[in-house]
Motif scaffolding. Sequence first.
Motif, mmCIF file in Angstrom:
data_model
loop_
_atom_site.group_PDB
_atom_site.id
_atom_site.type_symbol
_atom_site.label_atom_id
_atom_site.label_comp_id
_atom_site.label_asym_id
_atom_site.label_seq_id
_atom_site.Cartn_x
_atom_site.Cartn_y
_atom_site.Cartn_z
ATOM 1 N N UNK A 238 17.912 -69.650 47.191
ATOM 2 C CA UNK A 238 18.488 -70.407 48.300
ATOM 3 C C UNK A 238 19.688 -69.630 48.816
ATOM 4 N N UNK A 239 19.611 -69.166 50.059
ATOM 5 C CA UNK A 239 20.705 -68.404 50.648
ATOM 6 C C UNK A 239 21.763 -69.378 51.156
ATOM 7 N N UNK A 240 22.970 -69.277 50.621
ATOM 8 C CA UNK A 240 23.998 -70.281 50.880
ATOM 9 C C UNK A 240 24.603 -70.172 52.275
ATOM 10 N N UNK A 241 24.812 -68.948 52.741
ATOM 11 C CA UNK A 241 25.477 -68.803 54.038
ATOM 12 C C UNK A 241 24.673 -69.428 55.179
ATOM 13 N N UNK A 242 23.371 -69.111 55.343
ATOM 14 C CA UNK A 242 22.617 -69.767 56.424
ATOM 15 C C UNK A 242 22.576 -71.282 56.261
ATOM 16 N N UNK A 243 22.488 -71.761 55.017
ATOM 17 C CA UNK A 243 22.428 -73.209 54.778
ATOM 18 C C UNK A 243 23.700 -73.897 55.230
ATOM 19 N N UNK A 244 24.847 -73.377 54.805
ATOM 20 C CA UNK A 244 26.127 -73.995 55.168
ATOM 21 C C UNK A 244 26.398 -73.848 56.662
ATOM 22 N N UNK A 245 25.987 -72.733 57.235
ATOM 23 C CA UNK A 245 26.187 -72.548 58.672
ATOM 24 C C UNK A 245 25.383 -73.570 59.473
ATOM 25 N N UNK A 246 24.160 -73.859 59.052
ATOM 26 C CA UNK A 246 23.353 -74.878 59.733
ATOM 27 C C UNK A 246 23.983 -76.259 59.601
ATOM 28 N N UNK A 247 24.592 -76.536 58.449
ATOM 29 C CA UNK A 247 25.285 -77.812 58.271
ATOM 30 C C UNK A 247 26.470 -77.908 59.232
ATOM 31 N N UNK A 248 27.203 -76.811 59.396
ATOM 32 C CA UNK A 248 28.320 -76.797 60.348
ATOM 33 C C UNK A 248 27.840 -77.079 61.775
ATOM 34 N N UNK A 249 26.729 -76.469 62.142
ATOM 35 C CA UNK A 249 26.180 -76.708 63.482
ATOM 36 C C UNK A 249 25.771 -78.165 63.657
ATOM 37 N N UNK A 250 25.188 -78.741 62.612
ATOM 38 C CA UNK A 250 24.789 -80.150 62.685
ATOM 39 C C UNK A 250 26.015 -81.046 62.864
ATOM 40 N N UNK A 251 27.083 -80.774 62.104
ATOM 41 C CA UNK A 251 28.306 -81.563 62.236
ATOM 42 C C UNK A 251 28.892 -81.417 63.632
ATOM 43 N N UNK A 252 28.834 -80.227 64.179
ATOM 44 C CA UNK A 252 29.333 -79.994 65.536
ATOM 45 C C UNK A 252 28.501 -80.773 66.548
ATOM 46 N N UNK A 253 27.193 -80.764 66.377
ATOM 47 C CA UNK A 253 26.303 -81.490 67.278
ATOM 48 C C UNK A 253 26.567 -82.992 67.237
ATOM 49 N N UNK A 254 26.937 -83.497 66.055
ATOM 50 C CA UNK A 254 27.120 -84.930 65.886
ATOM 51 C C UNK A 254 28.464 -85.433 66.401
ATOM 52 N N UNK A 255 29.339 -84.544 66.848
ATOM 53 C CA UNK A 255 30.628 -84.972 67.369
ATOM 54 C C UNK A 255 30.422 -85.848 68.595
ATOM 55 N N UNK A 256 31.212 -86.928 68.645
ATOM 56 C CA UNK A 256 31.082 -87.852 69.765
ATOM 57 C C UNK A 256 31.543 -87.213 71.079
ATOM 58 N N UNK A 257 32.601 -86.432 70.991
ATOM 59 C CA UNK A 257 33.138 -85.780 72.181
ATOM 60 C C UNK A 257 33.387 -84.315 71.853
ATOM 61 N N UNK A 258 32.834 -83.429 72.647
ATOM 62 C CA UNK A 258 33.029 -81.991 72.422
ATOM 63 C C UNK A 258 33.805 -81.437 73.605
#
Length: 694
Positions: free
Chosen positions: A273-293
């Motif tokens: 399991x490659x950690x960097x791509x996994x954590x980076x995708x989680x960051x993108x998901x959190x960014x997408x879920x922001x109510x206001x960008x």
Amino acid sequence: MIFSFINLKKITDSYGVKEHKRIEQLFRHPLFFIGLTIKIFLIVAITPHIHHIWFLPFLSQPLDGNLLDPWTQFIDKGGDALSFPYGIVMFGSYKFLTLIGNFIDNLISTNFFAKFGFRLSSLIFDFGTLYGIAFIAKKYSIKILLLVYWCSPIMIYILYWHGQLDILPVFLLIICIALMHIEKPIGSGVFMALAILAKSSMLIALPFIIIYYLRNKRITNQISLNLIPLGFILLINLIFYFNSSGFNKMVINSPESNKLFFLNINYGDGLSLFLLPTIFLILLYLFWRMERINLDLLCISIGIGFFSILILLPPSPGWFLWIVPFLTFYQIKAEGDYFFSSIPFYCFFLIYNFLYASGANVNFFDINFHDPLIEKFYFENNFLKSLIFTSLQASGLIVCLKMYQFGIWRNNYYSGIRGKLSIGFTGNQNIIINSIINSLSKILVNERIINLSTENYKKWDPKLTLKSKLNLKNEKVFNLINFSKDFFNIINKRNIHQNSINLNSKNNLSNKKYLNSNIIFLSGFQSLDIKRIRDRANLKINLNILNSDFESRSKVNKKMRESNYLINKKYDLIFGLIKNETKSNIKTNSLNGTYFQELFVTMANGFFHESLVRNLIALSSLKVDVEQSSNLEKVNLTINGDISSEDIMVISKNMIVNSEDLLFFGSKWSEGMLGIIQLIIIIHIADILHQRST
């Protein structure tokens, strides 16, 4: 040079006088000249070791063959494959001044000017990045910006002592963000492509920018204008260098490229399991879920994305330069935080890299510091190295968490309320009220505004003659029970009963449209007659159109002052517009062919009227009279004259707290009295959202 593509003056023309003055003051500040002096001294006095062994041999080579493929030519001549792991944009940008320096060196038989021209290129891009940060931030402390970026020990070490070149792709990325923010999608896409072609690690920022486009209604339709030139430029580059053996060896298969999958968890049987791509995708998901960008959150999120690379991989010194502009952006926006969270990170960075990274040679003297300082102590202790590295990564993680925390707070600055904001807007001219509501949706471009009107709840077909027998203000005309039910269904995020509404095809809106809205306007006759609706409304507005031919100015003024609406707490804002039919052909101050020469305003709480009056008088030729009650519960304003939409936009920036989070700086305001009505309503909305988010 890359600056030939940029008209900085034209770009900054879209900003106000204060922003221009602040930038002028920035480049006159003593700290700017101190930083500039230090950098020029280092450019003249030293040559970084990696310049001497890698970059300068590559850039100084005569191009005998293909001008666009120096990598293959360099490898064929036996050059070091580590010399230049960068793309064509980096090569072209640094080649220009290096070539001029080579020409001068050949004329006067020296070896100084090629090195000087090469390093001067970094100073130019460094200056451009400072300008770009100031342009994006708009409001900042000049001293803090100069301290944490221009005079930053990290920047000085990476660029002028260690000698990395990562400033160019970061500069191009900053220009990309600036152009995107002022709605220049084609230019933004071009600069994003140039940044990626300078260094492929800038791809980290691309998904954040795409999400920013998708989540901002004002620029969503521009995403294709951004991605098409970006994709075209990258595709041409890919096709051209696909068969370049030198490019593949020096750039695509460089040691830095292989670090991406360095950190992994072994699952056995050859699975990891490659950690960097996994954590980076989680960051993108959190960014997408922001109510206001907003722009602040975009910059901070890109910085966090770069930080994830630094924390999860064994980084090269030049990689830390990626985060400095975005860390600076965070620091100038959160002045109280940077001192405690960033200084340990700076200290451990300098300690680790001075001890374990290469240095520089002193020009004109036979003195060199190109070896890591740890070698001068004649011992190598892996435990000490790991301890300092752990401290560096831990302090970086703390800064990253602080940036995330601040970004979330800023993101919720105007959206921290629980539930939807509801605004009742009634009066004697529904057409004009609906026009004002529609115009507000073009100013509050990132708000999802819905107009729930009693006009859609008539009990019979408007064509029937029975309608003419009843006054529109008669409660028998409208189905207020269904109107009330649907209002509370929207407020509570439940589906509305479409079959209860007499909607025509033009006004028919889906349940999804209603459920996703965050500002609900209640309009139409009797929209506030039900007490529980009035109690739930956050702001109640009344607007009446008055004809000067039938009501004198003094009579209207007296009517507004003696209004019992505020005493009964039915309305928070009352507007009275005087129309002049003789000027109906004049566009200024007009709506639907009606010219408005005077505005009366009564506010339940005049918390901003003094600032409003000062701005109106200072920036326009308006005449404003103020009358305030002794108990400060209400304020009466009488406003007449003309004011441009540009002046109203400037006033909005001055009066609305963190206006960049709520309004786009290019919002289309109306002129004259209607623009002032828009301004007053939005100031009230901003205050409600601000108060309920703190």
